[in-house]
Enzyme design. Structure first.
Site, PDB file in Angstrom:
ATOM      1  N   CYS A 319     -16.817   1.815   5.027  1.00  0.00           N
ATOM      2  CA  CYS A 319     -16.524   2.542   3.784  1.00  0.00           C
ATOM      3  C   CYS A 319     -17.349   2.010   2.614  1.00  0.00           C
ATOM      4  CB  CYS A 319     -15.042   2.378   3.499  1.00  0.00           C
ATOM      5  SG  CYS A 319     -14.529   3.267   2.045  1.00  0.00           S
ATOM      6  N   ASP A 358      -4.136  -0.007   6.038  1.00  0.00           N
ATOM      7  CA  ASP A 358      -5.225   0.752   6.678  1.00  0.00           C
ATOM      8  C   ASP A 358      -6.599   0.226   6.271  1.00  0.00           C
ATOM      9  OD1 ASP A 358      -6.931   2.646   7.720  1.00  0.00           O
ATOM     10  OD2 ASP A 358      -6.373   4.224   6.302  1.00  0.00           O
ATOM     11  N   GLY A 359      -7.330  -0.319   7.244  1.00  0.00           N
ATOM     12  CA  GLY A 359      -8.719  -0.727   7.004  1.00  0.00           C
ATOM     13  C   GLY A 359      -8.865  -2.176   6.593  1.00  0.00           C
ATOM     14  N   GLY A 360     -10.052  -2.711   6.865  1.00  0.00           N
ATOM     15  CA  GLY A 360     -10.384  -4.046   6.371  1.00  0.00           C
ATOM     16  C   GLY A 360      -9.939  -5.197   7.256  1.00  0.00           C
ATOM     17  N   ARG A 418     -11.302  15.226   3.534  1.00  0.00           N
ATOM     18  CA  ARG A 418     -10.740  13.906   3.264  1.00  0.00           C
ATOM     19  C   ARG A 418     -11.090  13.423   1.854  1.00  0.00           C
ATOM     20  NH1 ARG A 418     -11.375   8.281   4.163  1.00  0.00           N
ATOM     21  NH2 ARG A 418      -9.477   7.477   5.098  1.00  0.00           N
ATOM     22  N   ASN A 460       4.561 -20.226  14.941  1.00  0.00           N
ATOM     23  CA  ASN A 460       4.250 -21.312  14.000  1.00  0.00           C
ATOM     24  C   ASN A 460       5.009 -21.149  12.687  1.00  0.00           C
ATOM     25  OD1 ASN A 460       0.836 -21.113  15.068  1.00  0.00           O
ATOM     26  ND2 ASN A 460       2.332 -22.652  15.646  1.00  0.00           N
TER      27      ASN A 460
HETATM   28  P1  RVP Z   1     -11.771  -0.395   9.514  1.00  0.00           P
HETATM   29  O1  RVP Z   1     -10.625  -0.669  10.456  1.00  0.00           O
HETATM   30  O2  RVP Z   1     -12.052  -1.534   8.595  1.00  0.00           O
HETATM   31  O3  RVP Z   1     -12.995   0.049  10.246  1.00  0.00           O
HETATM   32  O4  RVP Z   1     -11.305   0.792   8.560  1.00  0.00           O
HETATM   33  C1  RVP Z   1     -10.865   2.039   9.051  1.00  0.00           C
HETATM   34  C2  RVP Z   1     -10.383   2.874   7.897  1.00  0.00           C
HETATM   35  O5  RVP Z   1     -11.462   3.156   6.989  1.00  0.00           O
HETATM   36  C3  RVP Z   1      -9.873   4.239   8.273  1.00  0.00           C
HETATM   37  O6  RVP Z   1      -8.577   4.235   8.790  1.00  0.00           O
HETATM   38  C4  RVP Z   1      -9.973   4.992   6.950  1.00  0.00           C
HETATM   39  O7  RVP Z   1      -8.875   4.754   6.112  1.00  0.00           O
HETATM   40  C5  RVP Z   1     -11.191   4.380   6.321  1.00  0.00           C
HETATM   41  N1  RVP Z   1     -12.381   5.236   6.447  1.00  0.00           N
HETATM   42  C6  RVP Z   1     -12.719   6.110   7.424  1.00  0.00           C
HETATM   43  N2  RVP Z   1     -13.909   6.663   7.104  1.00  0.00           N
HETATM   44  C7  RVP Z   1     -14.263   6.102   5.948  1.00  0.00           C
HETATM   45  C8  RVP Z   1     -15.475   6.386   5.189  1.00  0.00           C
HETATM   46  O8  RVP Z   1     -16.373   7.083   5.650  1.00  0.00           O
HETATM   47  N3  RVP Z   1     -15.544   5.872   3.993  1.00  0.00           N
HETATM   48  N4  RVP Z   1     -13.334   5.226   5.569  1.00  0.00           N
END
Ligand code: RVP
Length: 500
Positions: A319, A358-360, A418, A460
Protein backbone atom coordinates in the site's frame (compact mmCIF):
# COMPACT_ATOMS: atom_id res chain seq x y z
CA UNK A 1 -7.74 24.91 14.05
CA UNK A 2 -6.82 21.33 13.15
CA UNK A 3 -6.97 18.65 15.81
CA UNK A 4 -3.56 17.28 16.82
CA UNK A 5 -3.17 13.84 18.34
CA UNK A 6 -0.83 14.12 21.30
CA UNK A 7 0.78 10.74 20.66
CA UNK A 8 2.87 9.86 17.59
CA UNK A 9 1.68 7.04 15.33
CA UNK A 10 3.41 3.78 16.19
CA UNK A 11 3.64 0.47 14.42
CA UNK A 12 4.02 -3.09 15.74
CA UNK A 13 7.79 -3.22 15.27
CA UNK A 14 8.16 -0.52 17.95
CA UNK A 15 6.69 -2.64 20.76
CA UNK A 16 7.55 -5.72 22.78
CA UNK A 17 5.64 -7.83 25.28
CA UNK A 18 7.07 -8.16 28.78
CA UNK A 19 6.50 -11.66 30.23
CA UNK A 20 4.08 -12.21 33.11
CA UNK A 21 3.76 -15.10 35.56
CA UNK A 22 3.16 -18.50 33.90
CA UNK A 23 1.64 -21.27 35.98
CA UNK A 24 2.31 -24.93 35.19
CA UNK A 25 -1.03 -24.94 33.34
CA UNK A 26 0.33 -22.35 30.93
CA UNK A 27 1.41 -24.71 28.18
CA UNK A 28 0.73 -24.23 24.45
CA UNK A 29 -1.53 -27.31 24.33
CA UNK A 30 -3.94 -25.56 26.74
CA UNK A 31 -4.15 -22.33 24.73
CA UNK A 32 -7.38 -21.55 22.88
CA UNK A 33 -7.28 -19.06 20.03
CA UNK A 34 -11.05 -18.99 19.61
CA UNK A 35 -12.38 -15.54 18.78
CA UNK A 36 -15.64 -13.88 17.70
CA UNK A 37 -16.04 -12.88 14.05
CA UNK A 38 -19.29 -10.95 14.43
CA UNK A 39 -20.95 -8.81 17.07
CA UNK A 40 -22.95 -10.18 19.99
CA UNK A 41 -24.84 -8.89 23.00
CA UNK A 42 -23.53 -9.18 26.55
CA UNK A 43 -24.23 -12.68 27.86
CA UNK A 44 -24.90 -14.09 24.37
CA UNK A 45 -22.65 -15.97 21.96
CA UNK A 46 -21.63 -14.62 18.53
CA UNK A 47 -23.29 -16.49 15.65
CA UNK A 48 -19.90 -16.98 13.97
CA UNK A 49 -16.68 -17.64 15.86
CA UNK A 50 -13.30 -18.57 14.44
CA UNK A 51 -10.94 -21.14 15.91
CA UNK A 52 -7.87 -19.12 14.98
CA UNK A 53 -7.72 -15.31 14.76
CA UNK A 54 -6.84 -15.12 11.07
CA UNK A 55 -8.66 -13.96 7.96
CA UNK A 56 -7.17 -13.68 4.48
CA UNK A 57 -7.29 -10.34 2.69
CA UNK A 58 -10.00 -9.34 0.22
CA UNK A 59 -7.53 -9.29 -2.66
CA UNK A 60 -7.18 -10.78 -6.15
CA UNK A 61 -3.71 -12.04 -5.27
CA UNK A 62 -4.83 -13.70 -2.03
CA UNK A 63 -8.37 -14.99 -1.52
CA UNK A 64 -10.00 -17.34 -4.00
CA UNK A 65 -11.86 -20.58 -3.29
CA UNK A 66 -8.66 -22.65 -2.94
CA UNK A 67 -7.34 -20.29 -0.26
CA UNK A 68 -10.74 -20.25 1.48
CA UNK A 69 -10.88 -24.04 1.73
CA UNK A 70 -7.30 -24.29 3.02
CA UNK A 71 -7.83 -21.58 5.64
CA UNK A 72 -11.23 -22.83 6.85
CA UNK A 73 -9.61 -26.22 7.27
CA UNK A 74 -7.23 -24.64 9.78
CA UNK A 75 -9.95 -22.68 11.59
CA UNK A 76 -9.89 -19.23 9.92
CA UNK A 77 -11.93 -17.43 7.27
CA UNK A 78 -11.09 -16.11 3.80
CA UNK A 79 -12.92 -13.18 2.32
CA UNK A 80 -13.17 -13.87 -1.41
CA UNK A 81 -12.11 -10.82 -3.42
CA UNK A 82 -14.88 -8.57 -4.68
CA UNK A 83 -13.01 -6.97 -7.58
CA UNK A 84 -14.53 -9.41 -10.06
CA UNK A 85 -18.03 -9.70 -11.53
CA UNK A 86 -20.66 -10.74 -8.93
CA UNK A 87 -21.40 -14.05 -10.68
CA UNK A 88 -17.72 -15.04 -10.66
CA UNK A 89 -17.37 -14.17 -6.98
CA UNK A 90 -20.57 -16.12 -6.24
CA UNK A 91 -19.17 -19.12 -8.18
CA UNK A 92 -16.08 -19.10 -5.92
CA UNK A 93 -18.28 -18.99 -2.82
CA UNK A 94 -20.36 -21.83 -4.14
CA UNK A 95 -17.25 -23.95 -4.83
CA UNK A 96 -16.21 -23.52 -1.20
CA UNK A 97 -19.67 -24.37 0.10
CA UNK A 98 -19.93 -27.45 -2.13
CA UNK A 99 -16.43 -28.71 -1.44
CA UNK A 100 -16.33 -32.10 0.18
CA UNK A 101 -13.12 -32.60 2.05
CA UNK A 102 -11.21 -35.62 0.73
CA UNK A 103 -13.50 -35.93 -2.31
CA UNK A 104 -11.46 -34.91 -5.32
CA UNK A 105 -12.79 -34.03 -8.76
CA UNK A 106 -10.90 -35.93 -11.41
CA UNK A 107 -8.28 -33.74 -13.14
CA UNK A 108 -6.85 -36.34 -15.54
CA UNK A 109 -9.58 -37.56 -17.83
CA UNK A 110 -9.29 -39.78 -20.83
CA UNK A 111 -11.54 -41.64 -23.30
CA UNK A 112 -11.35 -45.33 -24.29
CA UNK A 113 -9.79 -44.19 -27.58
CA UNK A 114 -7.00 -42.13 -25.95
CA UNK A 115 -3.60 -43.66 -26.78
CA UNK A 116 -0.84 -44.76 -24.43
CA UNK A 117 1.33 -41.93 -25.79
CA UNK A 118 -1.33 -39.39 -24.80
CA UNK A 119 -1.68 -41.00 -21.35
CA UNK A 120 2.06 -40.56 -20.77
CA UNK A 121 1.92 -36.93 -21.90
CA UNK A 122 -0.98 -36.23 -19.54
CA UNK A 123 0.87 -37.93 -16.68
CA UNK A 124 3.89 -35.67 -17.27
CA UNK A 125 1.67 -32.60 -17.30
CA UNK A 126 -0.41 -33.29 -14.16
CA UNK A 127 2.02 -35.48 -12.22
CA UNK A 128 -0.90 -37.87 -11.56
CA UNK A 129 -0.74 -41.50 -12.70
CA UNK A 130 -4.33 -42.49 -11.85
CA UNK A 131 -6.75 -41.50 -14.61
CA UNK A 132 -10.47 -41.97 -14.95
CA UNK A 133 -11.69 -43.25 -18.33
CA UNK A 134 -15.05 -41.70 -19.12
CA UNK A 135 -17.25 -42.08 -22.19
CA UNK A 136 -16.78 -38.46 -23.25
CA UNK A 137 -13.43 -37.79 -21.54
CA UNK A 138 -14.93 -35.27 -19.06
CA UNK A 139 -14.52 -35.34 -15.24
CA UNK A 140 -18.21 -36.17 -14.81
CA UNK A 141 -18.80 -38.43 -17.82
CA UNK A 142 -19.99 -42.08 -17.64
CA UNK A 143 -17.21 -44.03 -15.92
CA UNK A 144 -15.87 -46.85 -18.14
CA UNK A 145 -12.62 -47.73 -16.41
CA UNK A 146 -9.45 -46.61 -14.66
CA UNK A 147 -5.85 -46.47 -15.82
CA UNK A 148 -2.91 -46.46 -13.43
CA UNK A 149 0.80 -46.89 -14.15
CA UNK A 150 0.44 -50.59 -13.25
CA UNK A 151 -1.75 -51.13 -16.32
CA UNK A 152 0.92 -50.59 -18.98
CA UNK A 153 4.56 -51.40 -19.75
CA UNK A 154 6.06 -48.67 -21.85
CA UNK A 155 8.85 -50.94 -23.12
CA UNK A 156 6.47 -53.64 -24.39
CA UNK A 157 3.51 -51.67 -25.73
CA UNK A 158 3.06 -49.45 -28.77
CA UNK A 159 2.46 -45.77 -28.10
CA UNK A 160 -0.72 -45.95 -30.19
CA UNK A 161 -2.35 -48.68 -28.07
CA UNK A 162 -5.81 -47.41 -27.11
CA UNK A 163 -6.74 -47.11 -23.44
CA UNK A 164 -9.65 -49.58 -23.83
CA UNK A 165 -7.10 -52.38 -24.42
CA UNK A 166 -5.28 -51.95 -21.10
CA UNK A 167 -7.58 -50.10 -18.66
CA UNK A 168 -9.22 -51.86 -15.73
CA UNK A 169 -12.81 -51.92 -17.03
CA UNK A 170 -15.77 -50.75 -14.99
CA UNK A 171 -16.98 -54.34 -14.39
CA UNK A 172 -13.78 -55.12 -12.48
CA UNK A 173 -13.65 -51.89 -10.49
CA UNK A 174 -14.60 -51.38 -6.87
CA UNK A 175 -16.65 -48.22 -6.73
CA UNK A 176 -19.22 -46.65 -4.46
CA UNK A 177 -22.16 -44.30 -4.36
CA UNK A 178 -21.44 -40.55 -4.40
CA UNK A 179 -23.45 -40.07 -1.20
CA UNK A 180 -20.96 -42.05 0.86
CA UNK A 181 -19.35 -40.25 3.80
CA UNK A 182 -15.58 -39.85 3.92
CA UNK A 183 -15.09 -42.37 6.78
CA UNK A 184 -17.16 -44.92 4.82
CA UNK A 185 -15.05 -44.30 1.71
CA UNK A 186 -11.85 -44.69 3.70
CA UNK A 187 -13.12 -47.97 5.19
CA UNK A 188 -13.72 -49.36 1.69
CA UNK A 189 -10.24 -48.25 0.62
CA UNK A 190 -8.67 -50.12 3.54
CA UNK A 191 -10.88 -53.18 3.21
CA UNK A 192 -10.10 -53.68 -0.50
CA UNK A 193 -6.50 -52.37 -0.37
CA UNK A 194 -7.32 -49.77 -3.01
CA UNK A 195 -5.27 -46.76 -3.97
CA UNK A 196 -8.34 -44.88 -5.20
CA UNK A 197 -12.07 -45.29 -4.86
CA UNK A 198 -14.27 -43.77 -7.60
CA UNK A 199 -17.66 -42.47 -6.50
CA UNK A 200 -20.45 -42.47 -9.05
CA UNK A 201 -24.07 -41.36 -9.29
CA UNK A 202 -27.10 -43.46 -10.22
CA UNK A 203 -26.27 -43.07 -13.95
CA UNK A 204 -22.72 -44.38 -13.54
CA UNK A 205 -21.37 -40.85 -13.99
CA UNK A 206 -18.15 -40.09 -12.15
CA UNK A 207 -18.59 -37.59 -9.30
CA UNK A 208 -15.44 -37.83 -7.12
CA UNK A 209 -12.37 -39.86 -6.43
CA UNK A 210 -11.06 -40.58 -2.90
CA UNK A 211 -7.35 -41.39 -2.66
CA UNK A 212 -5.64 -43.59 -0.11
CA UNK A 213 -2.62 -41.25 -0.03
CA UNK A 214 -4.87 -38.42 1.23
CA UNK A 215 -5.99 -40.47 4.22
CA UNK A 216 -4.02 -38.54 6.82
CA UNK A 217 -5.17 -35.24 5.29
CA UNK A 218 -8.73 -36.49 5.29
CA UNK A 219 -8.87 -37.15 8.97
CA UNK A 220 -10.86 -34.36 10.51
CA UNK A 221 -8.93 -31.32 11.57
CA UNK A 222 -10.19 -30.48 15.02
CA UNK A 223 -9.97 -26.73 14.39
CA UNK A 224 -11.67 -26.69 10.99
CA UNK A 225 -14.42 -24.11 10.67
CA UNK A 226 -17.66 -25.55 9.40
CA UNK A 227 -21.34 -24.60 9.38
CA UNK A 228 -24.20 -26.68 10.77
CA UNK A 229 -24.27 -28.65 7.49
CA UNK A 230 -20.54 -29.39 7.79
CA UNK A 231 -19.62 -27.04 4.94
CA UNK A 232 -16.64 -24.72 5.21
CA UNK A 233 -17.34 -21.16 6.42
CA UNK A 234 -16.44 -18.48 3.87
CA UNK A 235 -16.64 -14.69 3.66
CA UNK A 236 -17.04 -12.37 0.67
CA UNK A 237 -15.85 -8.85 -0.09
CA UNK A 238 -18.42 -6.32 -1.30
CA UNK A 239 -18.25 -2.63 -2.23
CA UNK A 240 -20.45 0.40 -1.69
CA UNK A 241 -21.43 0.65 -5.36
CA UNK A 242 -23.04 -2.54 -6.67
CA UNK A 243 -24.32 -4.15 -3.44
CA UNK A 244 -27.94 -4.24 -4.67
CA UNK A 245 -26.90 -6.71 -7.34
CA UNK A 246 -23.88 -8.38 -5.69
CA UNK A 247 -25.15 -9.17 -2.19
CA UNK A 248 -28.12 -11.39 -3.21
CA UNK A 249 -25.86 -13.38 -5.57
CA UNK A 250 -23.33 -13.97 -2.77
CA UNK A 251 -25.97 -14.91 -0.22
CA UNK A 252 -27.62 -17.25 -2.69
CA UNK A 253 -24.24 -18.94 -3.22
CA UNK A 254 -23.96 -19.46 0.54
CA UNK A 255 -21.60 -16.71 1.80
CA UNK A 256 -21.57 -16.82 5.61
CA UNK A 257 -20.35 -13.28 6.18
CA UNK A 258 -19.74 -10.17 4.07
CA UNK A 259 -17.25 -7.35 4.42
CA UNK A 260 -17.31 -3.92 2.82
CA UNK A 261 -13.90 -3.54 1.25
CA UNK A 262 -12.74 0.04 1.22
CA UNK A 263 -9.48 1.86 1.81
CA UNK A 264 -11.33 4.39 3.98
CA UNK A 265 -14.58 3.49 5.71
CA UNK A 266 -15.62 6.56 7.71
CA UNK A 267 -18.14 7.56 5.05
CA UNK A 268 -21.81 7.90 4.27
CA UNK A 269 -21.35 5.24 1.54
CA UNK A 270 -20.65 2.61 4.17
CA UNK A 271 -23.58 3.68 6.33
CA UNK A 272 -25.95 3.43 3.36
CA UNK A 273 -24.58 0.02 2.39
CA UNK A 274 -24.92 -1.38 5.92
CA UNK A 275 -28.42 0.02 6.32
CA UNK A 276 -29.57 -1.30 2.96
CA UNK A 277 -28.29 -4.82 3.58
CA UNK A 278 -29.67 -5.11 7.10
CA UNK A 279 -33.05 -3.68 6.05
CA UNK A 280 -33.35 -5.78 2.91
CA UNK A 281 -31.91 -9.09 4.15
CA UNK A 282 -32.29 -8.84 7.93
CA UNK A 283 -29.89 -8.62 10.86
CA UNK A 284 -28.89 -12.27 10.38
CA UNK A 285 -26.82 -11.27 7.36
CA UNK A 286 -23.49 -10.29 8.89
CA UNK A 287 -21.48 -7.43 7.37
CA UNK A 288 -18.11 -6.11 8.47
CA UNK A 289 -17.11 -2.54 7.58
CA UNK A 290 -14.03 -0.33 7.45
CA UNK A 291 -11.29 0.61 7.30
CA UNK A 292 -11.00 3.16 10.08
CA UNK A 293 -8.08 4.19 12.27
CA UNK A 294 -9.59 6.02 15.25
CA UNK A 295 -12.33 5.89 17.86
CA UNK A 296 -14.54 8.32 15.96
CA UNK A 297 -14.52 6.13 12.84
CA UNK A 298 -15.29 3.06 14.95
CA UNK A 299 -18.27 4.71 16.67
CA UNK A 300 -19.68 5.79 13.32
CA UNK A 301 -19.58 2.29 11.84
CA UNK A 302 -20.80 0.68 15.08
CA UNK A 303 -23.85 2.97 15.09
CA UNK A 304 -24.43 2.26 11.40
CA UNK A 305 -24.77 -1.46 12.20
CA UNK A 306 -21.34 -2.96 11.37
CA UNK A 307 -20.98 -6.56 12.57
CA UNK A 308 -17.22 -6.13 12.89
CA UNK A 309 -14.91 -3.20 12.21
CA UNK A 310 -11.69 -3.37 10.24
CA UNK A 311 -8.74 -1.16 11.22
CA UNK A 312 -5.85 0.04 9.09
CA UNK A 313 -5.02 2.67 6.52
CA UNK A 314 -1.75 2.71 4.68
CA UNK A 315 0.00 -0.07 6.63
CA UNK A 316 -0.41 -2.82 4.01
CA UNK A 317 2.86 -4.12 2.53
CA UNK A 318 1.76 -3.23 -1.03
CA UNK A 319 0.00 0.00 0.00
CA UNK A 320 1.27 3.46 -0.91
CA UNK A 321 -1.79 5.40 0.31
CA UNK A 322 0.23 7.26 2.95
CA UNK A 323 2.77 8.35 0.35
CA UNK A 324 0.25 9.34 -2.29
CA UNK A 325 -2.45 10.92 -0.15
CA UNK A 326 -0.88 11.59 3.24
CA UNK A 327 -3.64 9.79 5.14
CA UNK A 328 -3.34 6.90 7.57
CA UNK A 329 -2.05 6.06 11.00
CA UNK A 330 0.57 3.71 12.48
CA UNK A 331 -1.14 0.33 12.71
CA UNK A 332 -0.41 -0.29 16.41
CA UNK A 333 -1.70 3.13 17.50
CA UNK A 334 -4.81 2.71 15.35
CA UNK A 335 -5.56 -0.74 16.82
CA UNK A 336 -5.06 0.48 20.41
CA UNK A 337 -7.35 3.50 19.87
CA UNK A 338 -10.13 1.56 18.13
CA UNK A 339 -10.05 -1.31 20.64
CA UNK A 340 -10.44 1.18 23.47
CA UNK A 341 -13.51 2.54 21.66
CA UNK A 342 -14.88 -1.00 21.21
CA UNK A 343 -14.58 -1.67 24.96
CA UNK A 344 -16.28 1.64 25.78
CA UNK A 345 -19.08 0.81 23.34
CA UNK A 346 -19.51 -2.58 25.00
CA UNK A 347 -19.67 -1.04 28.48
CA UNK A 348 -22.18 1.55 27.30
CA UNK A 349 -24.45 -0.48 24.99
CA UNK A 350 -23.77 -4.10 25.95
CA UNK A 351 -22.84 -4.92 22.35
CA UNK A 352 -19.40 -6.32 21.56
CA UNK A 353 -18.20 -5.49 18.05
CA UNK A 354 -15.05 -7.44 17.10
CA UNK A 355 -12.11 -5.48 15.75
CA UNK A 356 -9.93 -6.75 12.90
CA UNK A 357 -6.37 -5.48 12.51
CA UNK A 358 -5.89 -5.31 8.74
CA UNK A 359 -2.46 -5.04 7.11
CA UNK A 360 1.08 -4.37 8.22
CA UNK A 361 1.87 -7.73 9.84
CA UNK A 362 5.46 -8.53 8.90
CA UNK A 363 6.73 -10.89 11.60
CA UNK A 364 4.71 -13.53 13.43
CA UNK A 365 5.19 -11.68 16.73
CA UNK A 366 3.32 -8.71 15.22
CA UNK A 367 0.24 -10.95 15.28
CA UNK A 368 0.61 -11.58 19.00
CA UNK A 369 1.09 -7.86 19.59
CA UNK A 370 -2.03 -7.00 17.57
CA UNK A 371 -4.02 -9.51 19.64
CA UNK A 372 -2.52 -8.26 22.92
CA UNK A 373 -3.39 -4.69 21.94
CA UNK A 374 -7.00 -5.78 21.62
CA UNK A 375 -7.61 -6.98 18.06
CA UNK A 376 -10.05 -9.91 17.97
CA UNK A 377 -8.48 -11.15 14.74
CA UNK A 378 -6.18 -10.12 11.91
CA UNK A 379 -6.56 -9.78 8.17
CA UNK A 380 -3.40 -10.72 6.27
CA UNK A 381 -2.47 -10.22 2.64
CA UNK A 382 1.29 -10.63 2.15
CA UNK A 383 1.37 -13.49 4.66
CA UNK A 384 -1.08 -15.66 2.69
CA UNK A 385 0.05 -14.55 -0.77
CA UNK A 386 3.31 -16.52 -0.27
CA UNK A 387 1.60 -19.91 -0.05
CA UNK A 388 0.78 -22.59 -2.61
CA UNK A 389 -2.93 -21.88 -2.15
CA UNK A 390 -2.85 -18.23 -3.26
CA UNK A 391 -4.17 -17.66 -6.78
CA UNK A 392 -0.99 -16.16 -8.23
CA UNK A 393 1.85 -17.54 -10.31
CA UNK A 394 4.99 -18.99 -8.76
CA UNK A 395 8.04 -17.68 -10.61
CA UNK A 396 11.72 -18.59 -10.40
CA UNK A 397 14.19 -15.70 -10.35
CA UNK A 398 17.92 -16.47 -10.04
CA UNK A 399 17.20 -19.89 -8.59
CA UNK A 400 14.74 -18.67 -5.95
CA UNK A 401 10.96 -19.05 -6.10
CA UNK A 402 8.64 -16.09 -5.63
CA UNK A 403 4.89 -15.54 -5.82
CA UNK A 404 3.28 -12.48 -7.31
CA UNK A 405 1.45 -10.10 -4.99
CA UNK A 406 -0.27 -6.88 -6.03
CA UNK A 407 -2.43 -4.28 -4.26
CA UNK A 408 -6.09 -3.72 -5.01
CA UNK A 409 -5.22 -0.08 -5.68
CA UNK A 410 -2.53 -0.97 -8.23
CA UNK A 411 -3.01 -0.57 -11.96
CA UNK A 412 -2.99 -4.34 -12.20
CA UNK A 413 -6.08 -4.83 -9.98
CA UNK A 414 -7.81 -1.54 -10.82
CA UNK A 415 -10.30 -2.01 -7.98
CA UNK A 416 -11.71 1.51 -8.29
CA UNK A 417 -14.74 0.70 -6.11
CA UNK A 418 -12.36 0.32 -3.15
CA UNK A 419 -10.98 3.83 -3.57
CA UNK A 420 -13.79 5.74 -5.26
CA UNK A 421 -15.32 8.66 -3.39
CA UNK A 422 -18.25 9.14 -5.73
CA UNK A 423 -16.13 10.51 -8.54
CA UNK A 424 -15.29 9.26 -12.01
CA UNK A 425 -15.92 5.51 -11.49
CA UNK A 426 -12.28 4.83 -12.25
CA UNK A 427 -8.95 4.50 -10.47
CA UNK A 428 -7.64 8.06 -10.82
CA UNK A 429 -4.20 7.28 -9.40
CA UNK A 430 -2.44 4.25 -7.98
CA UNK A 431 -2.48 3.53 -4.24
CA UNK A 432 -0.83 0.13 -4.46
CA UNK A 433 2.11 -1.64 -6.08
CA UNK A 434 2.68 -4.86 -8.03
CA UNK A 435 5.36 -7.00 -6.37
CA UNK A 436 6.95 -10.36 -5.65
CA UNK A 437 7.07 -12.10 -2.27
CA UNK A 438 9.29 -15.08 -1.38
CA UNK A 439 7.44 -18.35 -1.97
CA UNK A 440 6.90 -20.10 1.36
CA UNK A 441 5.23 -23.49 0.70
CA UNK A 442 1.92 -24.75 2.03
CA UNK A 443 -0.51 -22.75 4.12
CA UNK A 444 -0.87 -25.55 6.61
CA UNK A 445 2.85 -25.84 7.42
CA UNK A 446 3.32 -22.08 7.76
CA UNK A 447 0.22 -21.43 9.78
CA UNK A 448 1.13 -24.15 12.26
CA UNK A 449 4.49 -22.50 12.90
CA UNK A 450 2.97 -19.00 13.28
CA UNK A 451 0.25 -20.24 15.62
CA UNK A 452 2.68 -22.16 17.77
CA UNK A 453 4.70 -18.96 18.22
CA UNK A 454 1.53 -17.09 19.25
CA UNK A 455 0.55 -19.82 21.72
CA UNK A 456 4.05 -19.89 23.16
CA UNK A 457 4.18 -16.11 23.68
CA UNK A 458 0.72 -16.20 25.24
CA UNK A 459 2.05 -18.72 27.76
CA UNK A 460 4.94 -16.36 28.51
CA UNK A 461 2.32 -13.72 29.30
CA UNK A 462 0.36 -16.16 31.47
CA UNK A 463 -2.64 -16.19 29.12
CA UNK A 464 -4.60 -19.20 27.86
CA UNK A 465 -7.25 -17.30 25.89
CA UNK A 466 -7.28 -14.15 23.77
CA UNK A 467 -9.39 -12.11 26.26
CA UNK A 468 -6.92 -13.17 28.96
CA UNK A 469 -4.02 -12.04 26.77
CA UNK A 470 -5.62 -8.60 26.39
CA UNK A 471 -6.10 -8.33 30.16
CA UNK A 472 -2.71 -9.58 31.21
CA UNK A 473 -0.40 -8.26 28.47
CA UNK A 474 2.32 -5.83 29.54
CA UNK A 475 3.51 -3.92 26.50
CA UNK A 476 6.50 -1.62 26.18
CA UNK A 477 7.63 0.77 23.48
CA UNK A 478 11.21 0.11 22.47
CA UNK A 479 13.96 2.53 21.55
CA UNK A 480 15.62 2.21 18.14
CA UNK A 481 18.81 0.99 19.81
CA UNK A 482 17.00 -1.81 21.60
CA UNK A 483 15.41 -2.86 18.30
CA UNK A 484 18.95 -3.55 17.03
CA UNK A 485 19.61 -5.54 20.20
CA UNK A 486 16.58 -7.72 19.40
CA UNK A 487 18.15 -9.35 16.35
CA UNK A 488 21.39 -11.31 16.31
CA UNK A 489 24.17 -8.74 16.65
CA UNK A 490 27.93 -8.46 17.02
CA UNK A 491 28.45 -11.93 15.55
CA UNK A 492 29.23 -13.00 12.00
CA UNK A 493 26.48 -15.30 10.75
CA UNK A 494 27.91 -18.53 9.36
CA UNK A 495 25.98 -18.32 6.10
CA UNK A 496 27.61 -14.92 5.42
CA UNK A 497 31.09 -16.08 6.46
CA UNK A 498 33.69 -16.09 3.70
CA UNK A 499 31.53 -14.04 1.34
CA UNK A 500 32.16 -10.47 0.40
P1 RVP B 1 -0.52 -6.82 4.15
O1 RVP B 1 -1.00 -8.00 4.96
O2 RVP B 1 0.46 -5.97 4.89
O3 RVP B 1 0.01 -7.25 2.81
O4 RVP B 1 -1.78 -5.89 3.91
C1 RVP B 1 -2.97 -6.34 3.31
C2 RVP B 1 -4.00 -5.24 3.35
O5 RVP B 1 -3.56 -4.11 2.58
C3 RVP B 1 -5.33 -5.60 2.75
O6 RVP B 1 -6.14 -6.37 3.58
C4 RVP B 1 -5.92 -4.22 2.46
O7 RVP B 1 -6.53 -3.65 3.59
C5 RVP B 1 -4.71 -3.41 2.12
N1 RVP B 1 -4.56 -3.21 0.67
C6 RVP B 1 -4.92 -4.02 -0.36
N2 RVP B 1 -4.57 -3.41 -1.52
C7 RVP B 1 -4.00 -2.26 -1.16
C8 RVP B 1 -3.47 -1.24 -2.06
O8 RVP B 1 -3.37 -1.45 -3.27
N3 RVP B 1 -3.13 -0.11 -1.52
N4 RVP B 1 -3.98 -2.16 0.17
Amino acid sequence: MAFYFTEPSHTFGEYLLVPGYSSDQCVPANVSLETPLVKFRRGEEPTIKMNIPMTSAIMQAVSNDTMAIALAREGGVSFIYGSQPPEQEAAMISRVKNYKSGFVSSDSNIKPTTTLGEVLELKDMTGHSTMAVTEDGTPTGKLLGIVTSRDYRVTRMGMDTPVKDFMTPFERLIYADANLTLPQANDLIWEHKLNMLPLIDENQRLRYMVFRKDYTDNKENELELIDERKRYIVGAGINTRDYVERVPALLEAGADVLCIDSSEGYSEWQKKTLEYIHKEFGEDVKVGAGNVVDAEGFRFLADAGADFVKVGIGGGSICITRETKGIGRGQATAVIDVCRARDEYFREKGVYIPVCSDGGIVHDYHMTLALAMGADFMMLGRYFSRFDESPTDKVKVNGTYYKEYWGEGSNRARNWQRYDLGGDRKLSFEEGVDSYVPYAGSLRDNIHISLSKIRSTMCNCGALTLPELRDKAKITLVSSTSIVEGGSHDVILKDKFGRD
